[in-house]
Design a protein around this motif. Structure first.
Motif, PDB file in Angstrom:
ATOM      1  N   PRO A  33      13.502  -4.720  76.280  1.00 14.20           N
ATOM      2  CA  PRO A  33      14.684  -4.966  75.475  1.00 14.20           C
ATOM      3  C   PRO A  33      15.137  -6.413  75.650  1.00 14.20           C
ATOM      4  N   SER A  65      19.143  -7.059  85.387  1.00 15.60           N
ATOM      5  CA  SER A  65      18.344  -6.255  84.481  1.00 15.60           C
ATOM      6  C   SER A  65      16.934  -6.271  85.055  1.00 15.60           C
ATOM      7  N   TRP A  67      12.994  -4.478  85.642  1.00 13.87           N
ATOM      8  CA  TRP A  67      11.967  -3.764  84.901  1.00 13.87           C
ATOM      9  C   TRP A  67      10.772  -3.647  85.818  1.00 13.87           C
ATOM     10  N   ARG A  82       6.558   2.985  84.126  1.00 11.94           N
ATOM     11  CA  ARG A  82       7.563   1.929  83.982  1.00 11.94           C
ATOM     12  C   ARG A  82       8.933   2.497  84.305  1.00 11.94           C
ATOM     13  N   SER A  83       9.779   1.639  84.819  1.00 14.40           N
ATOM     14  CA  SER A  83      11.170   2.038  85.004  1.00 14.40           C
ATOM     15  C   SER A  83      12.057   0.835  84.744  1.00 14.40           C
ATOM     16  N   ARG A  84      13.292   1.110  84.374  1.00 15.25           N
ATOM     17  CA  ARG A  84      14.224   0.035  84.078  1.00 15.25           C
ATOM     18  C   ARG A  84      15.534   0.313  84.794  1.00 15.25           C
ATOM     19  N   SER A  85      16.181  -0.730  85.220  1.00 13.04           N
ATOM     20  CA  SER A  85      17.447  -0.556  85.909  1.00 13.04           C
ATOM     21  C   SER A  85      18.374  -1.704  85.533  1.00 13.04           C
ATOM     22  N   ASP A  86      19.548  -1.363  85.003  1.00 17.60           N
ATOM     23  CA  ASP A  86      20.559  -2.371  84.673  1.00 17.60           C
ATOM     24  C   ASP A  86      21.777  -2.108  85.541  1.00 17.60           C
TER      25      ASP A  86
END
Lengths: 467, 412
Positions: A33, A65, A67, A82-86
């Motif tokens: 993103p 942010s 990833w 995959r993982s994402r963390s904000d």
């Protein structure tokens, strides 16, 4: 240093799969993103200004942010996860508010939680924004799978005696902003770990061997050298001496991976401001005390180029700076809480990139008679008693300066840390660097260590009884 | 970063549209509060998403797990990514089990409704150094491809502190789903008593002994010595032939013929159990199942995939460990009884169950000592040990408060 099969399987999701690379068209790259760095900066500046207006002059804001992409291949197949963390952390000095909603509304809600009422922002002078960070190219799944499959297939000597073999490429890409009254910082840290594991049976027990490279940069910056890759296979296949290990005190040469696990555990357990609150630690390791051999100088240096644990600024927003912990065996500093797991967790004291000073001796000529301890697995340091247990994959017997060919599996170095560190009489000129990744509450912590071989004395014992 | 809040129904619809054959979406809205002894507070609001996505072809199934720690995002993009990941790893075909009723279990302590107030209330204020309290309240919602949906509330609290005298210190950690279950005062009092013993502790003396493991040593680091059986119940490791024993065989020869054969169960439906949950992360119903029954290996931790490949039902894995108490009451008897009260470290070989226990505090025939080592084959020793009739509940463990091992060798 260690990652295990569970970690590989975790990257496959619930079902490990046979690799079907090359079948069908290449899938499109996964788009990350778009992060509007300027927009996030505006939200954070506004939050800090509103908190200052509410009476918190020390207000700070940290946003991340992150990833993560892991590609792994083993006998069962290949996969990518995959993982994402904000998130955003707003801190006033005595209170923190954390939210996973990285938006203006989310940041304002966090301000409201800290300040009760939302006041108009105080006009604050922020330094000019730092130059925009370079956007690294995000690899598509098939590109990562190509690389990890190539890594797994590079060693032609993997025989049928290897019962388990795996390769992993793990990329953690964090974009971090830190803003407070008088500072405005932004960094992009891409941490890469390449690793291979080989497992073979030795008698009735499996022997695990690994090779690893961990660094900050682009995936293709560094690879595991052939020599280390082949050595991982050789170590797994090495026929271990079946007789009982002669438990007792010996002259020892500690390989850099063994030094690394010991240094990491000792620093995290003993050389922090939190540890110093324990009466035993405060007494033994007060700043100014001579606790180790003059051979040992240990620095935590987050500015080390391309280091896996390094950074440009810490999670309080302060610029990275080296901290000397041991200077020629004397305690000269301890680590203060300046890091957060995943940049979002509670503040904790943790090393970034530890560097143990190299010596002048050749690694092959450290010990005349004794054991070379290789393949650091884990280390436990008891802060109350100073007792330490370091687990190593193998110990090579050395007589008259040469290896006899006897190799014992699963050996532990045990004893009190003080006497072990005091016994160190030499360090090699050669060093090796290792990356470490663990998690706290699902958030990652990254560290790296550069260490030489060390020569000393210590009590060794077999970890397992003969089968 | 998109400004759109992720919605689980949008995610589900997007996953179906993108071609996922089966999927599970787990959403966790968490409120976490902590406070330490200096009065520093921290509040956190976070949303965690876990997606398990499967894509089927006529001969294969691809699976992917995607996790998100974010409140905002684009459901279509997330779903497309998860489906692409699943397609990248096709493997042997298997079918998701039909949805089963979630376990009925209460995990929500009303006393933790306001995590900040609960953390402040739970923070120990006496005789402790560096104390910190953390309280969590979460709402968990699960949605699956079959239209199955459920949700529940859960709470959790944890205390970390150091109990210290001028010369010695002991770390104390208490964790529970309820505020009352923390029992911090008792744990600190136990530590204070042990600190008194430490002050007069001698060096250990090597030799054979009868061993009694008390609660803090028995459960060192969580499940303590009982972890030896958890590794043996891993279905993947068992399928690879790397476990020490196989299902339906005694865990060690003669384990089924002892006076008090060992029985261990996993109960994920235990009210307020630390590891209890109605459903697992793959949407499977959590069930009570038996690891060891009367000394015989009885079951394995089965994920949906492992269960499908074996033609069985998933059980949610190892959750809270329930060890059947024994009949032993009163003091242990023997020529030399060594009671182990606390450990410095516990290392267990996950394949063999061989363990090294470094002793922090023991009592040898009434005399306290510190240091020394025990090397124990835990599978064998615990299968034959006498277990106390008195039980304790601590963390994810319910079972005997002490075990009595007849033969051990203390190494100074």
């Amino acid at each position: 240093v260690t990652w295990n099969r569970r970690e590989v399987l975790a990257t496959f999701g619930v079902g490990a799969a046979h690799v079907l690379l090359g079948c069908g068209g290449a899938p499109p790259p996964i788009a990350r993103p778009a992060v509007d760095a300027e927009e996030i900066r505006t939200w954070l500046r506004e939050a800090v200004a509103r908190l200052v207006a509410a009476g918190f002059p020390q207000a700070r804001a940290l946003a991340v942010s992150r990833w993560r992409t892991s590609a792994a291949v083993d006998a069962l197949g290949a996969g990518v996860a995959r993982s994402r963390s904000d998130g955003v952390v707003l801190a006033t000095g005595s209170a923190e508010q954390v939210t996973s909603e990285l938006s203006r509304a989310g940041v304002l809600a966090a301000v409201r939680a800290l300040a009760a009422t939302l006041r108009d922002p105080t006009p604050l002078e922020f330094p000019p924004p730092p130059p925009a960070v370079t956007e690294p190219r995000v690899l598509a799944d098939y590109e990562l799978l190509d690389r990890v499959t190539a890594l797994a297939a590079r060693d032609p000597n993997v025989s049928s005696r290897i019962v388990y073999s795996a390769a992993l490429i793990d990329v953690d890409d964090a974009h971090v902003w830190a803003i407070g009254s008088g500072f405005d910082r932004e960094q992009r840290i891409v941490r890469v770990r390449r690793s291979v594991t080989r497992v073979a049976w030795n008698g009735t027990r499996p022997v695990v061997s690994e090779a690893q490279r961990a660094f900050a940069g682009v995936v293709d910056d560094l690879d595991i050298p052939d020599g280390e890759l082949f050595a991982a296979t050789d170590h797994a296949l090495a026929l271990m001496t079946p007789t009982a290990f002669p438990d007792g005190e010996h002259a020892i040469a500690l390989e850099p991976s063994v030094v690394a696990v010991l240094a990491d555990a000792a620093v995290r357990t003993l050389l922090t401001t939190a540890a110093a609150r324990r009466p035993e630690v405060g007494r033994r390791l007060a700043v100014g005390r001579k606790v180790a051999s003059p051979t040992l100088t240990l620095v935590d240096d987050p500015t080390a180029t391309a280091s896996y644990g390094g950074y440009a600024f810490d999670d309080l927003g302060g610029p990275a700076a080296a901290v000397t912990l041991l200077d020629a065996g004397q305690v000269v500093g301890v680590l203060a809480p300046r890091h957060r797991a995943g940049h979002l967790g509670p503040l904790e004291a943790s090393p970034s990139h530890l560097r143990l000073a190299a010596g002048t001796t050749d690694a092959d000529h450290l010990v005349e008679d004794g054991f070379a301890l290789e393949g650091g697995l884990s280390a436990t340091v008891d802060p109350a008693s100073d007792h330490v247990v370091v687990a190593a994959a193998r110990a090579h017997e050395i007589k008259a300066g040469s290896r006899t060919g006897r190799v014992y599996a699963d050996i532990e170095l045990v004893g009190d840390l003080g006497p072990i560190l005091a016994s160190i009489t030499g360090a090699s000129a050669q060093t090796a660097t290792f990356g470490m990744r663990d998690e706290r509450d699902g958030l990652p912590r990254f560290r790296s260590i550069e260490a030489p071989w060390l020569r000393g004395r210590g009590t060794l014992r077999a970890r397992r009884r003969p089968a | 970063v998109s400004d759109r809040r992720i919605d689980r129904r949008d995610l589900g619809r997007a996953l179906s549209r993108k071609g996922a054959s089966a999927w599970v979406v787990v959403e966790r809205d968490q409120q976490i509060a902590s406070i330490d002894q200096t009065g520093t507070t921290r509040s956190e609001q976070r949303t965690r998403w876990q997606l398990a996505v499967h894509v089927d072809t006529p001969t294969a199934r691809g699976s992917a797990h995607v996790s998100l720690d974010a409140a905002l995002g684009n459901a279509d993009a997330i779903a497309a990514q998860a489906v692409d990941l699943a397609r990248a790893g096709l493997g042997p075909a298997w079918s998701s089990p039909p949805p089963a009723a979630p376990a009925r279990v209460d995990l929500d302590d009303g006393a933790l409704h306001d995590p900040a107030a609960a953390a402040a209330h739970a923070l120990p204020r006496t005789n402790a150094v560096g104390a910190a309290a953390i309280a969590l309240r979460e709402q968990v919602a699960v949605l699956t491809h079959a239209g199955f949906r459920t949700s529940w509330n859960a709470t959790r609290a944890r205390i970390d502190t150091i109990v210290a005298t001028a010369d010695h210190s002991l770390a104390v950690t208490c964790e529970s789903r309820t505020l009352d279950g923390l029992a911090t005062a008792e744990a600190i009092a136990d530590a204070a008593r042990d600190l008194d013993l430490l002050a007069s502790a001698h060096a250990p003396i090597s030799g054979p002994c009868t061993l009694v493991l008390r609660a803090d040593a028995l459960l060192h680091g969580g499940l303590g010595v009982w972890r030896a059986f958890v590794g043996q119940a891993d279905a993947v490791v068992e399928r690879e032939g790397l476990t020490r024993y196989r299902e339906h065989t005694p865990v060690v020869p003669g384990a089924d013929a002892t006076a008090q054969p060992l029985t261990i169960a996993s109960d994920g439906a235990l009210a307020y159990g630390l590891e209890s949950a109605p459903l697992g992360d793959d949407g499977e119903a959590v069930r009570r199942w038996t690891l060891v029954d009367g000394g015989v290996a009885a079951g394995l931790a089965l994920s949906p995939r492992e269960a499908a490949l074996r033609g069985r039902n998933p059980n949610g894995g190892v959750r809270n460990l329930i060890v059947e108490p024994g009949a032993w009451t009163g003091p242990a008897s023997g020529e030399r009884v060594v009671e182990i009260r606390r450990l410095r470290s516990l290392t267990i070989d996950r394949y063999t169950g061989d363990a090294s226990l470094e002793i922090a505090l023991g009592v040898d025939r009434g005399v306290p000592f510190s240091g020394g080592l025990l090397r124990i084959d835990l599978i064998d020793a615990l299968a034959r040990a006498q277990r106390s009739a008195a039980t304790i509940t601590r963390g994810a463990y319910v079972g005997p408060a002490a075990v009595w091992i007849d033969r051990a060798e203390l190494l100074a």
